[in-house]
Structures are given as structure tokens and as C-alpha cells.
Design a protein around this motif. Structure first.
Motif, short mmCIF file in Angstrom:
data_model
loop_
_atom_site.label_atom_id
_atom_site.label_comp_id
_atom_site.label_asym_id
_atom_site.label_seq_id
_atom_site.Cartn_x
_atom_site.Cartn_y
_atom_site.Cartn_z
N THR A 68 31.37 3.00 -74.78
CA THR A 68 30.28 3.96 -74.87
C THR A 68 29.25 3.64 -75.95
OG1 THR A 68 31.71 5.35 -76.22
CG2 THR A 68 31.52 5.91 -73.90
N ASP A 69 29.67 3.16 -77.11
CA ASP A 69 28.71 2.88 -78.19
C ASP A 69 28.39 1.40 -78.30
OD1 ASP A 69 28.79 5.56 -78.83
OD2 ASP A 69 30.44 5.31 -80.25
N GLY A 70 28.78 0.60 -77.31
CA GLY A 70 28.66 -0.84 -77.41
C GLY A 70 27.25 -1.36 -77.17
N PHE A 71 26.96 -2.50 -77.80
CA PHE A 71 25.72 -3.22 -77.58
C PHE A 71 25.93 -4.67 -77.98
CE2 PHE A 71 25.59 -1.82 -81.92
CZ PHE A 71 25.01 -2.86 -82.62
N ALA A 72 25.13 -5.57 -77.46
CA ALA A 72 25.22 -6.99 -77.80
C ALA A 72 24.00 -7.37 -78.63
CB ALA A 72 25.28 -7.84 -76.54
#
Length: 177
Positions: A71-75
Motif C-alpha cells: 500500500t505505501d510502496g514506491f520505486a
């Protein structure tokens, strides 16, 4: 020395199929661990990319138990490498002092050209990389990343209204026929 030492491609394909796997791994052998359902609501997806993950042993065991949160992930790209931040893989229950940190940054495995192409798109157009799903593919953990643009509130409302209208049309069709 003999000429061509490589076996014929059909022979390789037959050998792989005899071992119980398809010759070209695809979507049919995916075992999904986690999905980011919120991403399709909050972002307009422009394109998707599949990347491998560098993980420790306890992380893989925890994922095999089917526990993860995107849910809070980003690259993010830093120093020519791509990193996945904010993805929560809980500690392995039977792990000891070798257990991992649940929200540590994890390195993504992509070709250099792919990283450079994504970096240029992110820089010039104001896009972001969001993880859509985490899955096993051929025994390896992969993440499906989306090159996405954030939606505004009125865009989200428009999408919800279109979805509701489509449901109403479908209900009307079912009542008639």
C-alpha cells in the motif's frame, strides 16, 4: 570440432515440457502474493514493467506464507540503481537473529537500458513508479511496477460514476433477458 553444438530449439522445448513446465514462462505460472488495489484507484497507469527483487532468506519464507503489503510502496532510482521503498514484508515467525527489517529498501533487478528509459520518463513528465503486485514466477519473486500519474479527486469521482453507470446498465440487461 563439430559445427553447431547447440541442440535444436524444438528439442529444448520438448525437454522442458516433459519436465512439467512450459517452454515460455508466462502469466499462467504466477502465484500472486500481494496486490495494490489502491494504486489503480489513486493513479492513472501509463505502462507496466516486471522487475526481480533482491531478498534475504527470511523475506522469501515470509512471502511464501503469503504475507506482504504494497500500500505505501514506491520505486526510486538512485545512483543508477532502482530501489523499492515502503513495501512491508513482516518478519518470519520462525526466524531468529537472522530475521530482516520489515520495511527496508529492496533492490530491484532491471536491465540498464530499462532503468535509463524509466528515469528519463520520470524526470521529464512527472510520473512515479508504483508497485501493482508481488508474485512468484518460476520460483523467483517478481514485482509488477506501474509508471503512473496521480489522479485528481474529480478524476476519481468520474471513474466511480462510470463504474456505477456500467453496473446499472448490466442490471438492466439482466432484468430483460
Amino acid at each position: 570440432m563439430r559445427g553447431n553444438l547447440l541442440p535444436h530449439p524444438q528439442a529444448i522445448s520438448a525437454h522442458v515440457k516433459a519436465r512439467g513446465r512450459s517452454a515460455t514462462p508466462g502469466a499462467q505460472d504466477r502465484k500472486v502474493i500481494a496486490r495494490n488495489r489502491r494504486a489503480r484507484h489513486d493513479y492513472q497507469i501509463e505502462e507496466t514493467v516486471e522487475a526481480g527483487l533482491v531478498l534475504t532468506g527470511t523475506e522469501v519464507k515470509s512471502l511464501r506464507a503469503g504475507r506482504a503489503s504494497l500500500t505505501d510502496g514506491f520505486a526510486q532510482i538512485s545512483d543508477g540503481e532502482m530501489w523499492l521503498h515502503g513495501v512491508h514484508i513482516p518478519e518470519y515467525a520462525q526466524g531468529t537473529w537472522t530475521n530482516h527489517e520489515p520495511r527496508r529498501p529492496r533492490k530491484l533487478l532491471l536491465h540498464r537500458k530499462e532503468i535509463d528509459r524509466l528515469a528519463s520518463k520520470i524526470a521529464e513528465r512527472g510520473l512515479t513508479l508504483v508497485p501493482l503486485s508481488l508474485y512468484f514466477s518460476g520460483g523467483r519473486v517478481k514485482v509488477e511496477l506501474a509508471l503512473a500519474r496521480g489522479k485528481r479527486t474529480y478524476d476519481k469521482r468520474q471513474d466511480l460514476a462510470q463504474r456505477d453507470a456500467a453496473r446499472e446498465v448490466e442490471r438492466a440487461h439482466r432484468r430483460r433477458g
